[in-house]
Design an enzyme around this catalytic site. Structure first.
Site, PDB file in Angstrom:
ATOM      1  N   LYS A 177     -73.149  40.460  10.489  1.00 57.79           N
ATOM      2  CA  LYS A 177     -73.702  39.153  10.118  1.00 57.79           C
ATOM      3  C   LYS A 177     -72.666  38.334   9.356  1.00 57.79           C
ATOM      4  O   LYS A 177     -72.588  37.110   9.501  1.00 57.79           O
ATOM      5  CB  LYS A 177     -74.974  39.325   9.307  1.00 57.79           C
TER       6      LYS A 177
ATOM      7  N   SER B 299     -77.642  36.058   8.776  1.00 55.92           N
ATOM      8  CA  SER B 299     -78.615  36.555   7.811  1.00 55.92           C
ATOM      9  C   SER B 299     -78.023  36.413   6.419  1.00 55.92           C
ATOM     10  O   SER B 299     -76.800  36.434   6.249  1.00 55.92           O
ATOM     11  CB  SER B 299     -78.923  38.038   8.084  1.00 55.92           C
TER      12      SER B 299
ATOM     13  N   TYR C 230     -75.161  46.361   9.607  1.00 56.60           N
ATOM     14  CA  TYR C 230     -75.878  45.103   9.822  1.00 56.60           C
ATOM     15  C   TYR C 230     -75.217  43.971   9.046  1.00 56.60           C
ATOM     16  O   TYR C 230     -74.952  42.890   9.589  1.00 56.60           O
ATOM     17  CB  TYR C 230     -77.336  45.273   9.389  1.00 56.60           C
ATOM     18  N   ALA C 231     -74.928  44.219   7.775  1.00 60.73           N
ATOM     19  CA  ALA C 231     -74.337  43.180   6.928  1.00 60.73           C
ATOM     20  C   ALA C 231     -72.960  42.773   7.432  1.00 60.73           C
ATOM     21  O   ALA C 231     -72.595  41.592   7.412  1.00 60.73           O
ATOM     22  CB  ALA C 231     -74.251  43.672   5.481  1.00 60.73           C
ATOM     23  N   ALA C 232     -72.191  43.734   7.898  1.00 62.13           N
ATOM     24  CA  ALA C 232     -70.824  43.447   8.336  1.00 62.13           C
ATOM     25  C   ALA C 232     -70.790  42.525   9.547  1.00 62.13           C
ATOM     26  O   ALA C 232     -70.008  41.571   9.598  1.00 62.13           O
ATOM     27  CB  ALA C 232     -70.082  44.747   8.646  1.00 62.13           C
TER      28      ALA C 232
ATOM     29  N   ASN D 287     -78.873  34.138  19.120  1.00 64.85           N
ATOM     30  CA  ASN D 287     -79.875  34.640  18.189  1.00 64.85           C
ATOM     31  C   ASN D 287     -80.033  36.148  18.238  1.00 64.85           C
ATOM     32  O   ASN D 287     -80.447  36.760  17.251  1.00 64.85           O
ATOM     33  CB  ASN D 287     -81.231  33.987  18.501  1.00 64.85           C
TER      34      ASN D 287
ATOM     35  N   VAL E 180     -77.956  41.479  26.587  1.00 60.20           N
ATOM     36  CA  VAL E 180     -76.756  40.697  26.285  1.00 60.20           C
ATOM     37  C   VAL E 180     -75.567  41.580  25.933  1.00 60.20           C
ATOM     38  O   VAL E 180     -74.428  41.116  25.903  1.00 60.20           O
ATOM     39  CB  VAL E 180     -77.003  39.684  25.150  1.00 60.20           C
TER      40      VAL E 180
ATOM     41  N   ILE F 212     -87.940  37.349   7.079  1.00 69.41           N
ATOM     42  CA  ILE F 212     -88.882  36.594   7.910  1.00 69.41           C
ATOM     43  C   ILE F 212     -89.940  37.544   8.452  1.00 69.41           C
ATOM     44  O   ILE F 212     -89.622  38.578   9.042  1.00 69.41           O
ATOM     45  CB  ILE F 212     -88.151  35.902   9.075  1.00 69.41           C
TER      46      ILE F 212
END
Length: 251
Positions: free
Chosen positions: A155, A139, A151-153, A91, A65, A184
């Protein structure tokens, strides 16, 4: 509960395993025809066979993607094979936790921009049909500090983008929402790996969940099926944490 989804057509990216797979299966069990993509052919084919058993139409394609041309072709083929795209579930994630430029670029391109590009392509089809539902999988890392920055940015950016699109698309009867999963666990997933290779980090995550366990993909899939369904017709612009109480903020 009948979610009134039978006969709808959905696209789910990153659907060969974990959360994406569970969302695709949950939709199929409600009678939704599903188009799925992922980079790994073997896992994708296995998921396709599971979905077939639910008696719906399935279109699958190996797809990166992060490649605009490949993503666009997958979405167009999905529309042709299924007849429409009523539901889009963004996703896919790079699951990149590094802090080098390449890590940021991967997170931005796959987590954020692939979702933006897919949305831009699908929205005109939904406007033409007069309705639609778009869901982003973010997340709880996007809701609070403490996770790796790249990752946090991205999301957090997904949550913001979803809210903006919800406002813009509401007049067209297109709903846009976000789910923010907590930690998860599933075979072959990140927390399964940590359980085997970094028990201290795994235990830290486990101890942060008041419910006393990590979540399962199925628990996300069922919530996703509800939130994209007509039963959630008055929900748009929402970011729903599905985390067993792991996220502690008031917002």
């Amino acid at each position: 509960m009948n979610l009134e989804l039978k006969g709808k057509n959905a696209v789910v990216t990153g659907a060969s395993k974990g959360i994406g797979k569970s969302i695709a299966l949950a939709l199929a069990r409600e009678g939704v025809n599903v188009a799925i993509c992922a980079r790994g052919k073997e896992a994708l084919d296995a998921t396709k066979q599971e979905i077939y058993k639910e008696g719906v139409i399935v279109y699958e394609r190996v797809c990166d993607v992060g490649n605009l041309e490949t993503l666009s072709e997958f979405l167009e083929n999905a529309r042709v094979k299924l007849g429409s795209v009523d539901i889009l579930v963004n996703n896919v994630s790079a699951l990149n936790f590094g802090d080098e430029n390449r890590d940021w670029e991967a997170s931005l391109n796959i987590d954020l921009m692939a979702s933006v590009r897919a949305t831009k392509q699908v929205v005109p089809w939904m406007k033409e049909s007069g309705n639609g539902s778009i869901l982003y999988i973010s997340s709880i890392s996007g809701l609070e500090s403490g996770s790796p920055a790249s990752y946090a940015a991205v999301k957090a950016a997904l949550i913001s983008y979803s809210k903006t699109m919800a406002v813009q698309l509401a007049p067209h009867n297109i709903r846009v929402n976000t789910i923010a999963p907590g930690s998860i666990e599933f075979e072959g997933g990140l927390w399964d790996y940590m359980k085997q290779n970094n028990k201290a980090l795994y235990n830290m995550a486990l101890n942060s969940v008041p419910s006393g366990r990590l979540g399962t993909p199925d628990e996300i899939g069922k919530v996703a099926a509800f939130i994209v369904s007509p039963c959630a017709s008055w929900i748009t612009g929402a970011c729903l944490s599905v985390d067993g109480g792991q996220h502690r903020s008031n917002l």
